[in-house]
Design an enzyme around this catalytic site. Sequence first.
Site, PDB file in Angstrom:
ATOM      1  N   HIS A   1      38.547  39.454  48.316  1.00 55.37           N
ATOM      2  CA  HIS A   1      38.384  38.097  48.863  1.00 55.37           C
ATOM      3  C   HIS A   1      39.053  37.034  47.986  1.00 55.37           C
ATOM      4  O   HIS A   1      39.153  35.874  48.404  1.00 55.37           O
ATOM      5  CB  HIS A   1      36.898  37.752  49.016  1.00 55.37           C
ATOM      6  CG  HIS A   1      36.169  38.598  50.017  1.00 55.37           C
ATOM      7  ND1 HIS A   1      36.528  38.649  51.351  1.00 55.37           N
ATOM      8  CD2 HIS A   1      35.116  39.444  49.884  1.00 55.37           C
ATOM      9  CE1 HIS A   1      35.717  39.490  51.991  1.00 55.37           C
ATOM     10  NE2 HIS A   1      34.851  39.987  51.123  1.00 55.37           N
TER      11      HIS A   1
ATOM     12  N   HIS B   1      34.340  44.032  55.175  1.00 55.52           N
ATOM     13  CA  HIS B   1      34.742  42.632  55.305  1.00 55.52           C
ATOM     14  C   HIS B   1      36.268  42.496  55.221  1.00 55.52           C
ATOM     15  O   HIS B   1      36.910  43.178  54.419  1.00 55.52           O
ATOM     16  CB  HIS B   1      34.096  41.802  54.192  1.00 55.52           C
ATOM     17  CG  HIS B   1      32.601  41.939  54.123  1.00 55.52           C
ATOM     18  ND1 HIS B   1      31.978  42.810  53.248  1.00 55.52           N
ATOM     19  CD2 HIS B   1      31.629  41.339  54.838  1.00 55.52           C
ATOM     20  CE1 HIS B   1      30.660  42.732  53.425  1.00 55.52           C
ATOM     21  NE2 HIS B   1      30.420  41.856  54.380  1.00 55.52           N
TER      22      HIS B   1
ATOM     23  N   ASP C   1      31.157  49.650  52.229  1.00 57.50           N
ATOM     24  CA  ASP C   1      30.114  48.968  52.991  1.00 57.50           C
ATOM     25  C   ASP C   1      30.227  49.195  54.501  1.00 57.50           C
ATOM     26  O   ASP C   1      29.410  48.663  55.265  1.00 57.50           O
ATOM     27  CB  ASP C   1      30.026  47.470  52.641  1.00 57.50           C
ATOM     28  CG  ASP C   1      31.374  46.801  52.436  1.00 57.50           C
ATOM     29  OD1 ASP C   1      32.403  47.409  52.784  1.00 57.50           O
ATOM     30  OD2 ASP C   1      31.393  45.661  51.928  1.00 57.50           O
TER      31      ASP C   1
HETATM   32  C1  SP5 Z   1      33.570  42.534  48.405  1.00 60.33           C
HETATM   33  C2  SP5 Z   1      32.537  42.274  49.461  1.00 60.33           C
HETATM   34  O1  SP5 Z   1      32.087  43.203  50.127  1.00 60.33           O
HETATM   35  N1  SP5 Z   1      32.094  41.003  49.600  1.00 60.33           N
HETATM   36  C3  SP5 Z   1      31.137  40.684  50.578  1.00 60.33           C
HETATM   37  C4  SP5 Z   1      30.674  39.284  50.481  1.00 60.33           C
HETATM   38  C5  SP5 Z   1      29.611  38.998  51.494  1.00 60.33           C
HETATM   39  N2  SP5 Z   1      29.056  37.715  51.306  1.00 60.33           N
HETATM   40  C6  SP5 Z   1      28.102  37.303  52.310  1.00 60.33           C
HETATM   41  C7  SP5 Z   1      26.831  38.045  52.072  1.00 60.33           C
HETATM   42  C8  SP5 Z   1      25.734  37.656  53.019  1.00 60.33           C
HETATM   43  C9  SP5 Z   1      24.549  38.441  52.577  1.00 60.33           C
HETATM   44  N3  SP5 Z   1      23.424  38.231  53.391  1.00 60.33           N
HETATM   45  C10 SP5 Z   1      22.208  38.428  52.625  1.00 60.33           C
HETATM   46  C11 SP5 Z   1      21.224  39.233  53.355  1.00 60.33           C
HETATM   47  C12 SP5 Z   1      19.936  39.206  52.577  1.00 60.33           C
HETATM   48  N4  SP5 Z   1      18.966  40.096  53.141  1.00 60.33           N
HETATM   49 ZN    ZN Z   2      32.705  44.086  51.800  1.00 59.20          ZN
END
Ligand code: SP5
Ligand code: ZN
Length: 347
Positions: A164, A202, A289
Amino acid sequence: MLTYLSEQHLLHAPTHEFFRGALVPCHETPSRLNSVQAALQASGRHRLLAPELDSRALLVRVHTPRYLHFLEHAWDEWLALDPANAGRQPWPSTWPVRSLRADREPREFSARLGLFSFDSGTPLSSGTWAAAKAGADAAFSAAARLLSGRERAVFSASRPPGHHAGADFMGGYCFLNNAALAAQALLDGGCARVALLDVDYHHGNGSQSLFEARADVLYVSLHGDPATEYPFFLGHADETGVGEGNGYTLNLPMPAGTNAATWFAALETACARVLEVGAEALVVSLGLDAYEGDPISRFGLSSADFARLGARLYGLGLPTLFVLEGGYATAQLGLNALAVLDGFERT
Ligand code: SP5
Ligand code: ZN
């Protein structure tokens, strides 16, 4: 498989991130890479080495000097504001979006944190620079090994992740774009064209932004549809490259809930394009992921599917550099990474 892993990653250990207005424990934790390290060591099939090269001169091929300077000194500046900040995390609060100026660097610390970020989800800690730099050193060391011609594949196992991060911004838990650094090092070492295949759930907006105007790096990504999935503002199918890079970006977004059959069909499209453009080496942004058990993602790949992914990538016949990205089902992360490497080496 030869794997570069630096213990310095332990120094990046922020405690909290924002979720729906509250602070929740970070998903991107030191235990993630500990899980990978333990699985590779327990297998007895993989050789772990500390990075042996300094990526300093490579960093400026991908990132701007002012961003690198900010990142390297950010924690010291945060402490200089108030010694009590040692126990607090800094957050950006103002971003130079449309109509605001990003060319003038403010003096105020949190304003510069906003200038160099695109989200509020990328906490810094005291050792962030040391950990990120060690990850870049691992990617650079892996690229050099691959260029030596003695290895078919090398794994750069690092955190924080990188895809990112762009030329002058952090975001999505990422600070330095390790996969982009590896691709650039392979080009600098004599490859005429490199494919960067991003299988993280992502979209790798940082990687796309770095290469979308260039034809020497094909960026191909399988990811959750940005209409509903982070990072939301890039990764649509109609982004196919810019100018000279026209045709060298391929986005394959899929809806949340996509199963393995659909995902592997998209992987075939990606692989066909990698071969079509005549890439001489492959960099894989290896986010895990897309796993069915991931706590923040919504694809349905099983651990066995990760072995299938490794086997399919072996079939491309290219020198291959794996770079760890996301993957937050920590207990399974090591076994899923191991499945990819073993799938690659046993076919
Ligand atoms: C490298 C990578 O996989 N980055 C991912 C970044 C995601 N950021 C947004 C995360 C939103 C997380 N939601 C929290 C859920 C809590 N239960
Ligand atoms: Zn990711």
